[in-house]
Design an enzyme around this catalytic site. Structure first.
Site, mmCIF file in Angstrom:
data_model
loop_
_atom_site.group_PDB
_atom_site.id
_atom_site.type_symbol
_atom_site.label_atom_id
_atom_site.label_comp_id
_atom_site.label_asym_id
_atom_site.label_seq_id
_atom_site.Cartn_x
_atom_site.Cartn_y
_atom_site.Cartn_z
ATOM 1 N N ASP A 80 0.392 -0.835 -0.059
ATOM 2 C CA ASP A 80 -0.427 0.195 0.207
ATOM 3 C C ASP A 80 1.106 1.259 0.043
ATOM 4 O OD1 ASP A 80 -2.131 -1.739 0.298
ATOM 5 O OD2 ASP A 80 -2.469 -1.310 2.049
ATOM 6 N N ARG B 18 -0.979 -0.296 -8.676
ATOM 7 C CA ARG B 18 -2.262 -0.156 -8.451
ATOM 8 C C ARG B 18 -2.378 0.936 -7.947
ATOM 9 N NH1 ARG B 18 -3.242 -0.107 -2.641
ATOM 10 N NH2 ARG B 18 -2.990 -2.889 -2.888
HETATM 11 P P1 FDA Z 1 -13.767 9.122 -5.383
HETATM 12 O O1 FDA Z 1 -13.441 9.402 -3.968
HETATM 13 O O2 FDA Z 1 -13.254 10.572 -6.018
HETATM 14 O O3 FDA Z 1 -15.371 9.836 -5.971
HETATM 15 C C1 FDA Z 1 -15.284 9.502 -7.745
HETATM 16 C C2 FDA Z 1 -16.913 9.443 -6.917
HETATM 17 O O4 FDA Z 1 -17.156 7.522 -7.737
HETATM 18 C C3 FDA Z 1 -17.674 9.833 -6.898
HETATM 19 O O5 FDA Z 1 -17.733 10.944 -6.952
HETATM 20 C C4 FDA Z 1 -19.267 8.794 -7.519
HETATM 21 O O6 FDA Z 1 -19.435 9.317 -8.118
HETATM 22 C C5 FDA Z 1 -18.259 7.561 -7.263
HETATM 23 N N1 FDA Z 1 -18.000 6.512 -6.322
HETATM 24 C C6 FDA Z 1 -17.135 7.000 -4.661
HETATM 25 N N2 FDA Z 1 -17.770 5.930 -4.162
HETATM 26 C C7 FDA Z 1 -18.823 6.015 -4.178
HETATM 27 C C8 FDA Z 1 -19.944 5.282 -3.235
HETATM 28 N N3 FDA Z 1 -19.599 5.017 -2.147
HETATM 29 N N4 FDA Z 1 -21.124 4.318 -4.351
HETATM 30 C C9 FDA Z 1 -21.518 4.930 -5.450
HETATM 31 N N5 FDA Z 1 -20.447 5.796 -6.046
HETATM 32 C C10 FDA Z 1 -18.921 6.464 -5.768
HETATM 33 N N6 FDA Z 1 -5.113 4.846 -0.926
HETATM 34 C C11 FDA Z 1 -4.259 5.044 -0.354
HETATM 35 O O7 FDA Z 1 -3.567 6.164 -0.352
HETATM 36 N N7 FDA Z 1 -3.316 3.919 -0.437
HETATM 37 C C12 FDA Z 1 -3.287 3.127 -0.687
HETATM 38 O O8 FDA Z 1 -2.507 1.744 -1.122
HETATM 39 C C13 FDA Z 1 -5.079 2.486 -1.479
HETATM 40 N N8 FDA Z 1 -5.096 1.199 -1.881
HETATM 41 C C14 FDA Z 1 -6.472 1.422 -2.201
HETATM 42 C C15 FDA Z 1 -6.608 0.424 -2.944
HETATM 43 C C16 FDA Z 1 -8.173 0.252 -3.315
HETATM 44 C C17 FDA Z 1 -8.220 -1.450 -4.134
HETATM 45 C C18 FDA Z 1 -8.735 1.246 -3.617
HETATM 46 C C19 FDA Z 1 -9.781 1.056 -4.918
HETATM 47 C C20 FDA Z 1 -8.119 2.836 -3.459
HETATM 48 C C21 FDA Z 1 -7.441 2.650 -3.065
HETATM 49 N N9 FDA Z 1 -7.003 3.348 -2.254
HETATM 50 C C22 FDA Z 1 -5.942 3.510 -1.665
HETATM 51 C C23 FDA Z 1 -8.463 4.597 -1.939
HETATM 52 C C24 FDA Z 1 -7.831 5.748 -3.209
HETATM 53 O O9 FDA Z 1 -6.707 6.770 -3.224
HETATM 54 C C25 FDA Z 1 -9.332 6.727 -2.893
HETATM 55 O O10 FDA Z 1 -8.771 7.642 -1.622
HETATM 56 C C26 FDA Z 1 -10.757 5.738 -2.910
HETATM 57 O O11 FDA Z 1 -10.569 4.621 -3.731
HETATM 58 C C27 FDA Z 1 -11.144 7.138 -3.313
HETATM 59 O O12 FDA Z 1 -11.451 7.356 -4.676
HETATM 60 P P2 FDA Z 1 -11.941 6.324 -5.861
HETATM 61 O O13 FDA Z 1 -11.058 6.574 -6.763
HETATM 62 O O14 FDA Z 1 -12.495 5.366 -5.451
HETATM 63 O O15 FDA Z 1 -13.236 8.010 -5.907
#
Ligand code: FDA
Length: 320
Positions: free
Chosen positions: A147, A197
């Site tokens: 991570d 990732r």
């Molecule tokens: P973001 O939070 O920007 O959301 C964008 C849009 O996605 C929203 O406006 C909505 O439309 C949709 N959405 C998001 N959540 C939703 C929900 N619950 N329901 C419906 N729609 C939703 N971070 C880190 O710092 N170190 C790490 O090692 C990791 N590891 C990691 C592994 C995996 C498998 C994942 C998926 C994530 C991580 N993260 C992480 C976390 C990552 O950095 C991030 O904070 C979250 O994934 C949130 O970002 P998103 O890209 O999901 O979209």
């Protein structure tokens, strides 16, 4: 637009022991934790993993814990991970073979949980522990991804993974696109064939090192995605964002990548229906499944990501 107006406040609370004591004591917290965390023990975790695997998803399991300050805790994390890798591999063998050409089971870990912060020797202790876990994972045909934590750890973490990859070339690493040097990082790592990732990043970072505006973080994500899809590594597109998911589908089609060449990743408890929909369409999707008693920091990062998650938390607090 900033990412989420409550984000700095919640992430500040993530580092507060007092807040941790308060939140942990609220009975309704358990319901919220349950949505994002697969249980406190391996016994609670394994049925969750079994169901995900049986439904065609793959998994990356995280034993919760971070910023370990005692040697005993780092040792305990290693002991737990060794047992976990063995039990996940055994579980995987009991299930029918899948179409997946890559390991269905992976573990995710944080070097800060393996001792990175144990004084001057911390990085060496964490690297030694990482080596132990990679050796066990190799014999069990389980993958490992490291991570990405806060930016003060990035250089050491990247160096540790680079070094370990000479022996364990399948070792993966998370790259956070909110970091200003993410594109360059992706370029270097994917040229070396690293499994990357790609995620936006979940910590509270200073403007000097990280983009603060959502549009900038997203633009960086898209640029990194292009780089890793062109590169020699195995891209892991970790996001719940429909725009990033669409870009992942588009880029993978353009660059002739399919299951076996790249995968999507989402967090346990988030957009479950979308996860199943992607699998139904033939996409490879891995679910990041956390378990363990040290869920506080993880939970707070999930709440900080989305105002709706805070709403969910507040509703759970008032529900009986
Ligand atoms: P973001 O939070 O920007 O959301 C964008 C849009 O996605 C929203 O406006 C909505 O439309 C949709 N959405 C998001 N959540 C939703 C929900 N619950 N329901 C419906 N729609 C939703 N971070 C880190 O710092 N170190 C790490 O090692 C990791 N590891 C990691 C592994 C995996 C498998 C994942 C998926 C994530 C991580 N993260 C992480 C976390 C990552 O950095 C991030 O904070 C979250 O994934 C949130 O970002 P998103 O890209 O999901 O979209």
């Amino acid at each position: 637009i900033r990412i989420n107006p409550l984000r700095p406040v919640i992430l500040a609370a993530a580092g507060s022991d007092r807040m941790k004591r308060t939140i942990t004591k609220v009975p309704a917290t358990a319901a919220v934790v349950k949505r994002f965390v697969a249980g406190e023990t391996r016994a609670e975790l394994l049925p969750v993993v079994r169901e995900l695997l049986a439904g065609g998803r793959t998994v990356s399991v995280d034993f919760l814990g971070e910023y370990t300050t005692e040697r005993g805790m780092a040792d305990a994390a290693v002991t737990e991970y060794l047992a976990l890798i063995g039990e996940l591999a055994a579980l995987d063998r009991t299930l029918p073979d899948s179409a997946s050409t890559v390991p269905r089971v992976e573990v995710s870990l944080k070097l800060s949980a393996l001792g990175q912060f144990l004084g001057a020797d911390g990085p060496a202790i964490a690297a030694e522990n990482l080596h132990k876990l990679c050796a066990k994972a190799a014999e069990s045909q389980v993958w490992v991804t490291v991570d990405a934590e806060d930016h003060t750890t990035t250089e050491e973490t990247v160096a540790a993974v680079r070094e370990m990859r000479s022996e364990f070339p399948w070792l993966g690493l998370a790259v956070q696109t909110y970091l200003r040097d993410a594109v360059a990082r992706c370029r270097d790592l994917s040229a070396e064939g690293t499994r990357i990732r790609l995620c936006k990043g979940a910590y509270q970072e200073p403007e000097t090192v990280a983009y603060r505006k959502r549009a900038e973080v997203d633009a960086s994500y898209l640029e990194c995605l292009d780089v890793i899809m062109r590169g020699d590594g195995y891209p892991m597109v970790a996001t719940h964002d429909p725009a990033m998911l669409d870009a992942g589908l588009r880029e993978s089609a353009e660059k002739y990548r399919g299951p076996g060449d790249f995968e999507f990743q989402m967090l346990y408890g988030i957009r479950d229906a979308e996860q199943r929909r992607l699998v139904g369409e033939g996409q490879a999707l891995r679910v990041y499944v956390p378990y363990g008693g040290q869920w506080y920091g993880y939970l707070m990062r999930r709440l900080a990501e989305r105002p709706a998650n805070v709403g969910f938390f507040l509703r759970a607090l008032t529900e009986r």
